[in-house]
Design an enzyme around this catalytic site. Structure first.
Site, short mmCIF file in Angstrom:
data_model
loop_
_atom_site.label_atom_id
_atom_site.label_comp_id
_atom_site.label_asym_id
_atom_site.label_seq_id
_atom_site.Cartn_x
_atom_site.Cartn_y
_atom_site.Cartn_z
N CYS A 93 0.82 -1.22 0.00
CA CYS A 93 0.00 0.00 0.00
C CYS A 93 0.85 1.26 0.00
O CYS A 93 0.31 2.37 -0.18
CB CYS A 93 -0.91 0.04 1.23
SG CYS A 93 -2.00 -1.36 1.46
N HIS A 110 -6.26 1.98 5.06
CA HIS A 110 -6.77 1.11 4.00
C HIS A 110 -7.48 -0.06 4.64
O HIS A 110 -6.91 -0.76 5.48
CB HIS A 110 -5.63 0.61 3.12
CG HIS A 110 -6.05 -0.43 2.12
ND1 HIS A 110 -7.18 -0.29 1.34
CD2 HIS A 110 -5.49 -1.62 1.78
CE1 HIS A 110 -7.28 -1.34 0.55
NE2 HIS A 110 -6.28 -2.17 0.81
N GLU A 139 -27.48 11.63 8.59
CA GLU A 139 -26.81 12.38 9.66
C GLU A 139 -25.31 12.11 9.70
O GLU A 139 -24.51 13.00 9.95
CB GLU A 139 -27.44 12.03 11.01
CG GLU A 139 -26.89 12.80 12.19
CD GLU A 139 -27.25 14.30 12.17
OE1 GLU A 139 -26.64 15.04 12.95
OE2 GLU A 139 -28.12 14.69 11.35
N HIS A 196 -12.51 -4.71 -3.69
CA HIS A 196 -11.28 -4.72 -2.90
C HIS A 196 -11.46 -4.06 -1.54
O HIS A 196 -11.30 -4.70 -0.51
CB HIS A 196 -10.19 -4.01 -3.71
CG HIS A 196 -8.84 -3.98 -3.06
ND1 HIS A 196 -7.67 -3.93 -3.78
CD2 HIS A 196 -8.46 -3.96 -1.76
CE1 HIS A 196 -6.64 -3.90 -2.95
NE2 HIS A 196 -7.09 -3.91 -1.71
#
Length: 234
Positions: A93, A110, A139, A196
């Site tokens: 990542c 993530h 809300e 994903h």
């Protein structure tokens, strides 16, 4: 500085009794995210920028069992690793975390949330692959910021829009499309990845966590609304 996990680097970067220190906080957050079903099976991750240092959870580890000594530390300016545990791999990542940090984020999360995955499939089925996730008059939308360079959060009558990008075989290959989505929708603090999960960021850890929690609540509600035939927007 040598790229290793030596004791000298441990003292400099990760040994702290402060629970808010990034090396400690990432471990605490990921343990909580595991309980929410966001980082099961070694998936997902979290990264925090602390000054010119970026703290990143490693790849392929059980996120709920991480220790500060598992953390990678990168120099934000040079993108060189200042601390690189020899027993772990850098997070796949990382390029996507960097994309968020280069645009002013202080924390990027993530997750592999099932609700995030489901809304990407519902948008594809009911609209198109090019459509955004859009919802309004909830809300919880108040938990999401107005966008880069803007103060305050969205209001009840504002429409929440989150871009969706296509998944790739290798996570690092998502960076180009994620960056394109951020540039096209600069007011978004998140990008969904079809089939994903999601990347969510904020100016700091508090904002990133709040927005990630708010979005997951909204996604779950959106899935239930679809079951009942209720529209997401007017």
């Amino acid at each position: 500085m040598a790229e290793n996990g030596g004791t000298d680097l441990d003292v400099q970067f990760i040994h702290s009794h402060d629970p808010e220190h990034p090396a400690n906080l990432i471990c605490t957050l990921c343990a909580k995210f595991y309980g929410l079903g966001w980082v099961t099976g070694t998936g997902g991750g979290t990264s925090i920028r602390h000054g010119d240092h970026i703290y990143i959870a490693p790849s392929g580890v059980q996120k709920e069992l991480m220790k500060p000594t598992d953390m990678f530390v990168m120099d934000f300016n040079t993108k060189a690793y200042l601390r690189k545990p020899q027993t772990h791999k850098p997070s796949a990542c990382t390029p996507l975390f960097l994309a968020a940090f280069e645009r002013g984020a202080g924390c990027c999360i993530h997750t592999h949330s099932q609700w995030a995955v489901l809304v990407t499939l519902l948008v594809e089925r009911d609209s198109s692959k090019d459509a955004l996730f859009e919802i309004e008059e909830l809300e919880q939308i108040k938990g999401i910021g107005k966008g880069r360079g803007k103060s305050g959060n969205l209001g009840y009558f504002d429409r929440l829009r989150i871009p969706i990008i296509e998944n790739t075989a290798h996570e690092e290959d998502l960076r180009e499309s994620l960056e394109a989505a951020i540039e096209k929708y600069p007011d978004s603090y998140a990008v969904l990845v079809r089939r994903h999960g999601i990347y969510v960021w904020g100016d700091n850890v508090h904002k990133a966590k709040t927005q990630c929690e708010s979005l997951d609540y909204i996604f779950q509600l959106a899935v239930e609304m679809k079951k009942l035939g209720l529209p997401w927007t007017k």
